[in-house]
Enzyme design. Sequence first.
Site, PDB file in Angstrom:
ATOM      1  N   ASP A 305       0.803  -1.224   0.000  1.00  0.00           N
ATOM      2  CA  ASP A 305       0.000   0.000   0.000  1.00  0.00           C
ATOM      3  C   ASP A 305       0.840   1.279   0.000  1.00  0.00           C
ATOM      4  O   ASP A 305       0.379   2.305  -0.491  1.00  0.00           O
ATOM      5  CB  ASP A 305      -0.991  -0.008   1.175  1.00  0.00           C
ATOM      6  CG  ASP A 305      -2.142  -0.967   0.892  1.00  0.00           C
ATOM      7  OD1 ASP A 305      -2.810  -0.804  -0.129  1.00  0.00           O
ATOM      8  OD2 ASP A 305      -2.348  -1.901   1.682  1.00  0.00           O
ATOM      9  N   TYR A 389      -9.711  -0.835   2.720  1.00  0.00           N
ATOM     10  CA  TYR A 389      -9.288  -0.691   4.111  1.00  0.00           C
ATOM     11  C   TYR A 389      -8.955   0.739   4.486  1.00  0.00           C
ATOM     12  O   TYR A 389      -8.499   1.505   3.633  1.00  0.00           O
ATOM     13  CB  TYR A 389      -8.027  -1.531   4.378  1.00  0.00           C
ATOM     14  CG  TYR A 389      -8.323  -2.952   4.811  1.00  0.00           C
ATOM     15  CD1 TYR A 389      -9.033  -3.200   5.965  1.00  0.00           C
ATOM     16  CD2 TYR A 389      -7.886  -4.034   4.068  1.00  0.00           C
ATOM     17  CE1 TYR A 389      -9.303  -4.503   6.373  1.00  0.00           C
ATOM     18  CE2 TYR A 389      -8.153  -5.338   4.460  1.00  0.00           C
ATOM     19  CZ  TYR A 389      -8.867  -5.556   5.623  1.00  0.00           C
ATOM     20  OH  TYR A 389      -9.140  -6.834   6.034  1.00  0.00           O
TER      21      TYR A 389
HETATM   22  N1  ABN Z   1      -5.118  -2.194  -1.073  1.00  0.00           N
HETATM   23  C1  ABN Z   1      -4.782  -2.046  -2.414  1.00  0.00           C
HETATM   24  C2  ABN Z   1      -5.236  -0.753  -3.029  1.00  0.00           C
HETATM   25  C3  ABN Z   1      -4.928   0.421  -2.415  1.00  0.00           C
HETATM   26  C4  ABN Z   1      -5.359   1.604  -2.988  1.00  0.00           C
HETATM   27  C5  ABN Z   1      -6.074   1.584  -4.144  1.00  0.00           C
HETATM   28  C6  ABN Z   1      -6.367   0.397  -4.734  1.00  0.00           C
HETATM   29  C7  ABN Z   1      -5.948  -0.788  -4.173  1.00  0.00           C
HETATM   30 CU    CU Z   2      -7.470  -7.536   7.127  1.00  0.00          CU
END
Ligand code: ABN
Ligand code: CU
Length: 689
Positions: A305, A389
């Site tokens: 990320d 998330y």
């Molecule tokens: N968790 C992967 C992700 C982050 C930001 C945008 C798209 C995908």
């Molecule tokens: Cu998780």
Amino acid sequence: MVSAVTKPDLHPFDPLTAGEIEAAISIAKKAHGEVLFNVVSLHEPRKAEMMKWLQDSANLPKPARVADVVVIAPGGKVYDGLIDLQEGNITKWELLEGLQPIITMEELQAVEHVCRKDPKVIEQCEISGIPKEDMHKVYCDPWTIGYDERHGNTIRLQQALMYYRPNPDDCQYAYPLDFCPIYDGEKKAIINIDIPKVRRPINKAPPVNYHPAAIENAGGYRTNLKPINITQPEGVSFEMKGRQLEWQNWKFHIGFNYREGIVFNDITYNDKGTVRPIFYRLSLSEMVVPYGNPEHPHQRKHAFDLGEYGAGYMTNSLSLGCDCKGSIHYLDAEFPSREGGIRTIKNAVCIHEEDAGILFKHTDFRDESTIVTRARKLIVQQVFTAANYEYAIQWIFHQDGTIQPEIKLTGILNTYAMNPDEDLGGWGTQVYPGVNGQNHQHLFCLRIDANVDGPNNTVFMSDAMPADAPVGSKENFYGNAFYAKRTKLATTGQAATQYNGDTARTWDICNTNRLHPYSGKPASYKLVSREVPRLMPKEGSLVWKRAGFARNAVHVTKYSDDQLWAAGRHVPQTSGEPSQGIPEWMGDGSESIDNTNVVLWHTFGVVHFPAPEDFPVMPVEPITLILKPRNFFDNNPVMDVPPSYASTPSQVAANNAGVYDAADKISKLAFGKECCSNGTNGTNGVNGH
Ligand code: ABN
Ligand code: CU
């Protein structure tokens, strides 16, 4: 030509201002035409020069302001550049082959529109049970492709994780689709679709939502909550000069970049008049979220990320009373837009104090003479949204010299489709009818550029061990002896170490040149971290190769400028052959890291086996660790924090004459009518402190 764009009052660690970003963009465009800007960010001052400047900033010239620039030129050509903002010239412009820079929000947002119009995607949606008139109800979370050996890294690719929303306000993660289109960023087209062997048509379960209308429908909100307000009638106890913060003997600079988000520099603690350096730079350097489903193409689901998307680029604009409560100071963030404009994120960082419970307390059981001192903490926070998330990153500073990074994980599970009664094979859990929450990890890499009482530090590993001598022996007759076994991590190879809960393993960043007058042990900062699962993907797997930093709990490298990010500088579409970042910097493992400028990299996090309670939105799960002073201060460094209440045995004997009573007069009994003003709580006559 000397540019007027860099303001004289800027600190060398300050992020580039909007004016500086604009200047860099215009210099780049003038020289290289219409390129797209993936990065325009502070190229941090070289450490040797900066350390000198920090020691004599009144007399030495400030290090130059330089922009670190990454652009994509027509034809998908990627360039890494450096632009000297004082001189107004380009000092580096290097073509990169087979590397893809960080993906921007603009690139991500383009994919959904293309998917909705693509005939092959429409066909797959129909197979899933979505009529073509309903394509406006189809959504996708575009991820970088990670790495796919069929496509390599010369074409810039995204994988579209597909979802459906019966209604625009419905949670799409209850309706995952089973196929995965691959998007070419240069062609702006879908070039392939990964279709599973076993098809899983659209979920038939009713929507499950967390918005107010859904909660009202499901019985309404709780009505038994009274307000909690935080008041600081005399204001906050920290001071900000630009981005330099001072609080409770701490002093540090708060930077922010597209990649790591919050970055601390030059962290010091004023120890009774002596300003003692602790860390030169502290940040979250990288993270990886590997998913554990063996079916193709889920092996590609392992988001970096920070390296692939950027904790800065994805950061939220925070709001008073919601993300942060009390008296808050905010810092904004400035980034380039891809086309070369400015994107401002208001309130990207919030800074505030919180009550932190008891700092220390002791009551003499003989007479109940007592001292009780309350603690407060300073929190520097950002929250970023990584598609599904949310990660609230809190950097907590305590009055006693402890630093506590804490990550609050919330948001929504990344889900996948499942057939009714499908056997998930242990790789996931049905978190809602028809919704597979796949097993995954959240692994973060903390980067600590150590400066404990100076730049020459050594890392030791400490394990609690029973004495070697057997029960009944002269040395350990009763068998109860135990000690802290200290192992010096003298080389980069020796420093690649795993966590061991069985021995309560910790790591000490020591200045072996500074021995404590009482303990005789080196001044140190101890890393105490207990949520340290191993990397689940096996040795030789794609994730193992790409996320070399996650192979061990701790790595230590010798400082080198530009070795900032644990999985390397350009992460999207790396194959891991060879592994970038830490494995590369460790070399053959023989480099000495003894009594030198060391960087400690710590990978920690959680294994997430999803459960229904995590859905449709996950209550915060905190993940924390501490860095605490050991053999650093003469003794408890917070005894000078004013207590709330202090009585000595002789004062108690004299009917509490002369006790120190600074208990706040705002606190009151939850249910009683009278409050404790004289050291008693009014109920049983004993000391109420
Ligand atoms: N968790 C992967 C992700 C982050 C930001 C945008 C798209 C995908
Ligand atoms: Cu998780």
